[in-house]
Design a protein around this motif. Structure first.
Motif, PDB file in Angstrom:
ATOM      1  N   MET A 292       0.845  -1.199   0.000  1.00 31.51           N
ATOM      2  CA  MET A 292       0.000   0.000   0.000  1.00 31.51           C
ATOM      3  C   MET A 292       0.876   1.243   0.000  1.00 31.51           C
ATOM      4  SD  MET A 292      -3.304   0.533   2.406  1.00 31.51           S
ATOM      5  CE  MET A 292      -2.592   1.443   3.751  1.00 31.51           C
ATOM      6  N   LEU A 293       0.451   2.224  -0.727  1.00 29.76           N
ATOM      7  CA  LEU A 293       1.233   3.430  -0.903  1.00 29.76           C
ATOM      8  C   LEU A 293       1.655   4.055   0.428  1.00 29.76           C
ATOM      9  CD1 LEU A 293       2.341   5.487  -2.887  1.00 29.76           C
ATOM     10  CD2 LEU A 293       0.133   6.647  -2.846  1.00 29.76           C
ATOM     11  N   PHE A 294       0.711   4.085   1.390  1.00 31.43           N
ATOM     12  CA  PHE A 294       0.988   4.775   2.646  1.00 31.43           C
ATOM     13  C   PHE A 294       2.224   4.208   3.347  1.00 31.43           C
ATOM     14  CE2 PHE A 294       0.419   5.082   7.278  1.00 31.43           C
ATOM     15  CZ  PHE A 294       0.433   6.459   7.409  1.00 31.43           C
ATOM     16  N   TYR A 295       2.273   2.874   3.500  1.00 33.65           N
ATOM     17  CA  TYR A 295       3.405   2.279   4.213  1.00 33.65           C
ATOM     18  C   TYR A 295       4.706   2.438   3.434  1.00 33.65           C
ATOM     19  CZ  TYR A 295      -0.011   0.143   7.350  1.00 33.65           C
ATOM     20  OH  TYR A 295      -1.010  -0.066   8.244  1.00 33.65           O
TER      21      TYR A 295
ATOM     22  N   PHE B 245       8.636   2.514 -10.369  1.00 30.24           N
ATOM     23  CA  PHE B 245       9.425   3.740 -10.577  1.00 30.24           C
ATOM     24  C   PHE B 245      10.825   3.381 -11.089  1.00 30.24           C
ATOM     25  CE2 PHE B 245      12.375   6.721  -8.172  1.00 30.24           C
ATOM     26  CZ  PHE B 245      12.280   7.764  -9.081  1.00 30.24           C
ATOM     27  N   SER B 246      11.452   2.394 -10.463  1.00 26.89           N
ATOM     28  CA  SER B 246      12.801   1.988 -10.870  1.00 26.89           C
ATOM     29  C   SER B 246      12.812   1.446 -12.285  1.00 26.89           C
ATOM     30  CB  SER B 246      13.341   0.909  -9.937  1.00 26.89           C
ATOM     31  OG  SER B 246      13.356   1.363  -8.626  1.00 26.89           O
TER      32      SER B 246
ATOM     33  N   PRO C 233       1.965  15.380  -5.779  1.00 26.73           N
ATOM     34  CA  PRO C 233       1.782  13.919  -5.843  1.00 26.73           C
ATOM     35  C   PRO C 233       2.638  13.235  -6.914  1.00 26.73           C
ATOM     36  CG  PRO C 233       0.036  14.998  -7.044  1.00 26.73           C
ATOM     37  CD  PRO C 233       0.943  16.091  -6.555  1.00 26.73           C
ATOM     38  N   TRP C 234       3.756  13.829  -7.261  1.00 30.26           N
ATOM     39  CA  TRP C 234       4.556  13.275  -8.350  1.00 30.26           C
ATOM     40  C   TRP C 234       5.847  12.656  -7.843  1.00 30.26           C
ATOM     41  CZ3 TRP C 234       1.766  13.638 -12.642  1.00 30.26           C
ATOM     42  CH2 TRP C 234       0.823  14.678 -12.743  1.00 30.26           C
TER      43      TRP C 234
ATOM     44  N   THR D  80       3.263   9.405  -7.816  1.00 32.09           N
ATOM     45  CA  THR D  80       3.826   8.559  -6.759  1.00 32.09           C
ATOM     46  C   THR D  80       3.069   7.245  -6.657  1.00 32.09           C
ATOM     47  OG1 THR D  80       4.351  10.595  -5.614  1.00 32.09           O
ATOM     48  CG2 THR D  80       4.519   8.565  -4.341  1.00 32.09           C
ATOM     49  N   SER D  81       1.733   7.322  -6.800  1.00 29.76           N
ATOM     50  CA  SER D  81       0.934   6.102  -6.659  1.00 29.76           C
ATOM     51  C   SER D  81       1.208   5.112  -7.793  1.00 29.76           C
ATOM     52  CB  SER D  81      -0.554   6.466  -6.629  1.00 29.76           C
ATOM     53  OG  SER D  81      -0.853   7.299  -7.740  1.00 29.76           O
ATOM     54  N   ASP D  82       1.779   5.574  -8.890  1.00 33.98           N
ATOM     55  CA  ASP D  82       2.091   4.658  -9.999  1.00 33.98           C
ATOM     56  C   ASP D  82       3.499   4.096  -9.913  1.00 33.98           C
ATOM     57  OD1 ASP D  82      -0.409   5.117 -11.042  1.00 33.98           O
ATOM     58  OD2 ASP D  82       0.278   6.818 -12.266  1.00 33.98           O
ATOM     59  N   GLY D  83       4.223   4.413  -8.835  1.00 33.57           N
ATOM     60  CA  GLY D  83       5.621   4.005  -8.775  1.00 33.57           C
ATOM     61  C   GLY D  83       5.919   2.842  -7.855  1.00 33.57           C
ATOM     62  N   ILE D  84       4.905   2.398  -7.075  1.00 39.82           N
ATOM     63  CA  ILE D  84       5.223   1.394  -6.051  1.00 39.82           C
ATOM     64  C   ILE D  84       5.362  -0.007  -6.654  1.00 39.82           C
ATOM     65  CG2 ILE D  84       4.256   2.615  -4.095  1.00 39.82           C
ATOM     66  CD1 ILE D  84       1.744   0.938  -4.406  1.00 39.82           C
TER      67      ILE D  84
END
Lengths: 358, 441
Positions: free
Chosen positions: B1-4, B81-82, B383-384, B392-396
């Motif tokens: 999850m994005l938050f953690y 993201f990587s 949010p980027w 950011t949410s698309d990078g996890i």
């Protein structure tokens, strides 16, 4: 270009294993064979000025993996999430064990950090062996269940183990009996390697005993290597096809066995560095033979739906890889100079350097 | 999850950067002490260098062990993201490993243990190389950071992958130089306050007074210069980059909800109320912000109302506070160091008890200022991950479950708590014991 960076990466990882390998081995020897303060001092002196720079090879290899093979980096680091984070914790424990032990002169304080250093070294050797086992065994890419991929074809996630500990289960775990075997090989090989380094770099009283330890462990190592060769086909039906196709690759197994048999002569070496040379050859040969056996795969797929990850489908684009060569060559030359200076200044026996006394 | 994932990265990077900021600044000051010794042959300077080397070694070890997880986490927690940007940010990160980590780690051993073996001049050189390595590391990290804030030299190809098209652009990025210098000055402030704070501690305790004076004097001089430079020109230029390339971030930092005609006020204090889009209890000075930003009293500054809410930074109050804490502390640093420098010039500083007390108690605050400065940069980019291009949410990592991330986050919290306690205990021990005097000449 991919091939160039693949060779660079494998070379860097091999250097890492040979260099930090002797640190781990020294930690294992420290845990099991160092009985008094003098032995312990000899061991920490032998690795003192080096271990930090040795660890940089891991970080630098990680950096090159990230830049040259971003898809492999992303896929494997997220897929092997838990063991990687645990490796980080162990590296932290090991490092603070070494750094903090000498800060306070108190038996209990020293004892705690001795154990932290020793146990984390042992577990790291085990984990790195298991990691190698996972790479050759392969993973369920795309996390296929009943013929359907749950994720993009290059992503996966493995728990630490599953209930069967079998390398054939549909849902694999990181630790199964095959990868564990490689983990044990890792521990035995690095213990020998670390002992050889201590023999090389110190005049410790421990050295005569260590020569016997090396000899006996080498019998175990030989047995384990032979067993692994016989059962390799269980995870890969044609484990030696690359070697049969390209016979020149046999140079790598030949180096492995040269190293392995050379170590047996440990008791008769006049030059103390020879034992270390042979165990380095074994590690070099062992790693290169293993990755050569699956080449060009870098992470095989265990299902029939998603393709293996290979050197060619995980690399960054051409321009980035080409431009990287320029700075890499400069940096590699500089690293060569630093290492020369470092090993030149701290050449010979290390008994009197007094590491860890700030 | 994005938050953690975000919490784990935020926690580990925040803790990590407590150490490199001292490493970078202190290496400069140790090189200064060592250089002063070579020139004057007065033993005091060499003893001072050796004393700070002990703190440096401990601090460096903490920086290394907490730094390794940073490079791993791009892959473990931010796999997508990587994968998408690795061909670009992997360049600068791999360069950091190859150019600076090898340099630092090879010569640190020589610097710490090689004084007798190498002789004084070579020993100075090894210290200088460690300094060079640590600043090179900062440079390459900020080159990476700058690309995320202001992407250059790239092309987006199939599957959304970012491909490098111009290597040189990564280093001629207009974001890079101001941010780098701003950050390095922040780092010198931390080391100045640590050196001056420890000196004040010795003077107030009437022990190691010779060193106390040297540390206070050196700390105040380095501290005054770096406190001024961090604001002007480096901070100013960094902020102007934000105005130009991320105007919505700038509005949130300054707490400007509405565009105002005839010039914007600068807000000193106030609590943002994002629901009602206003600022409570504000204390502000009219038109100053317009002047600072554009050198015109009536220049228009765009408020948050001008931008679609999907483009707003995700944590406006957090960003606003981070920025205001940084700026507020920065102002206090200049004031305190100016005052101390005046007293130093009048030869009254070593007896001004209350200034010494203040200097000592201010020791932790540059850490807060540096941390909130980085929060400003990072929260400001949200949010980027890659500004305006990758959320950011698309990078996890797509396959790592939140339970696994929380497990490792808790592990890091526990482990770092232990590390922090050990560091404070051991640094306290070294400081309490104080410098040793030797006779070389």
């Amino acid at each position: 270009m991919e091939l160039f960076w693949y060779i660079v990466l494998m070379t860097m990882l091999t250097i890492y294993v040979i260099l930090d390998g002797y640190d781990f081995g020294a930690g294992i020897i420290h845990l099991f064979f160092a009985k008094n303060e003098k032995d312990k001092k000899a061991i920490t002196n032998a690795i003192g000025p080096f271990w930090d720079a040795n660890e940089v090879w891991l970080i630098a290899s990680g950096g090159v993996l990230f830049f040259a093979f971003p898809t492999l980096y992303a896929s494997s680091f997220s897929g092997f999430y838990l063991p990687l984070i645990m490796i980080l914790w162990l590296l932290i424990f090991r490092a603070i064990g070494l750094e903090l032990r000498g800060q306070i002169h108190n038996k209990m304080w020293e004892g705690i950090w001795d154990k932290a250093f020793g146990i984390s070294s042992l577990l790291l050797a085990l984990f790195f062996g298991i990691a190698l086992g996972n790479v050759v065994r392969g993973v369920n890419l795309g996390m296929v269940t009943n013929g359907v991929s749950a994720h993009e074809p290059h992503y996966f996630f493995l728990p630490l183990w599953n209930s069967t500990f079998s390398p054939h289960a549909e849902h694999l775990g990181i630790i199964d009996w095959f990868t564990l075997l490689l983990g044990v090989i890792g521990v035995v090989a690095l213990t020998i390697h670390g002992a050889n380094w201590i023999i090389f770099k110190t005049n410790s009283d421990l050295n005569e005993k260590l020569k016997k330890v090396v000899f006996n462990l080498n019998i175990v190592l030989l047995a384990l290597v032979i067993i692994s060769l016989f059962i390799w086909h269980i995870i890969e039906p044609q484990p030696f096809h690359n070697f049969l196709d390209k016979p020149w690759l046999f140079i790598f197994p030949i180096i492995t066995f040269t190293g392995l048999f050379g170590i047996f002569k440990v008791k008769t070496f006049k030059k103390h560095g020879l034992g270390f040379l042979f165990s380095s050859l074994f590690l070099f040969g062992g790693l290169t033979s293993t990755v050569a056996s699956i080449f060009p795969k870098v992470l095989p797929s265990t299902n029939n739906i998603n393709p293996d990850l290979t050197v060619y489908n995980v690399a960054a684009h051409e321009y980035g890889l080409s431009v990287g060569v320029y700075w890499f060559v400069i940096a590699a030359l500089l690293v060569g100079v630093y290492m020369f200076v470092q090993y030149r200044v701290f050449r010979g026996k290390m008994d009197d350097v007094g590491y860890g006394e700030h | 999850m994005l938050f953690y994932d975000r919490m784990q990265f935020a926690f580990t990077i925040t803790f990590h950067y407590l150490f490199p900021q001292l490493t970078m600044g202190l290496s400069l000051m140790i090189v200064y002490f060592k250089w002063k010794f070579l020139r004057t042959k007065i033993d005091k300077y060499n003893d001072a260098a050796k004393f700070w080397m002990k703190i440096f070694a401990l601090n460096f070890a903490m920086g290394v062990v907490t730094g390794i997880p940073m490079e791993f986490q791009f892959g473990t927690n931010w796999a997508k993201f990587s994968e998408l940007t690795g061909g670009i940010i992997g360049q600068t990160l791999a360069m950091e490993g190859m150019f600076s980590f090898f340099l630092e780690s090879s010569f640190l051993g020589l610097f710490l243990f090689g004084e007798k073996l190498l002789g004084q001049k070579l020993h100075f050189l090894t210290g200088f190389l460690v300094f060079l390595g640590s600043w090179a590391s900062g440079y390459l990290i900020i080159a990476t950071h700058s690309w995320m804030q202001y992407p250059v030299g790239y092309e987006i190809v199939e599957n959304g992958k970012f491909v490098l098209t111009n290597f040189g652009a990564l280093f001629s990025n207009p974001w890079l130089l101001p941010s780098f210098l701003h950050n390095q000055m922040g780092s010198v402030i931390t080391s100045s306050f640590v050196v001056a704070g420890v000196g004040a501690f010795y003077l107030l305790n009437n022990k190691h007074s010779e060193f106390g004076k040297l540390f206070v004097k050196t700390g105040v001089i380095f501290g005054l210069v770096s406190s001024i430079l961090v604001a002007f020109p480096t901070g100013d230029l960094t902020a102007k980059n934000v105005v130009k390339h991320q105007p919505v971030t700038f509005a949130a930092m300054e707490g400007i909800f509405e565009t105002e005609d005839g010039g914007s006020e600068i807000i000193l204090i106030g609590q943002p109320d994002t629901e009602n889009k206003k600022l409570d209890n504000k204390i502000a000075v009219p038109n100053i912000l317009s002047f600072l930003t554009y050198q015109r009293w009536d220049a228009q500054i765009k408020g948050l109302n001008e931008f679609d809410e999907s483009l707003h930074p995700t944590n406006i109050p957090g960003l606003y506070y981070a920025y205001h804490i940084m700026v507020g502390l920065g102002t206090i640093f200049i004031g305190l160091m100016l005052l101390a420098a005046v007293q130093l010039f009048r030869k009254k500083l070593y007896n001004s008890k209350w200034i010494l007390w203040t200097i000592m108690f201010m020791l932790p605050f540059p850490y807060i200022a540096n941390t909130t400065g980085w929060y400003t940069a990072e929260l400001g980019r949200q949010p980027w991950l890659v500004y305006n291009l990758l959320r950011t949410s698309d990078g996890i990592s797509p396959t790592v479950s939140s339970g696994n991330t929380l497990f490792t986050l808790l592990g890091f919290i526990g482990l770092y708590l232990l590390l922090g306690l050990l560091f404070l205990m051991l640094a306290g021990k070294i400081i309490n014991k104080g410098p040793e005097t030797t006779k070389l000449n």
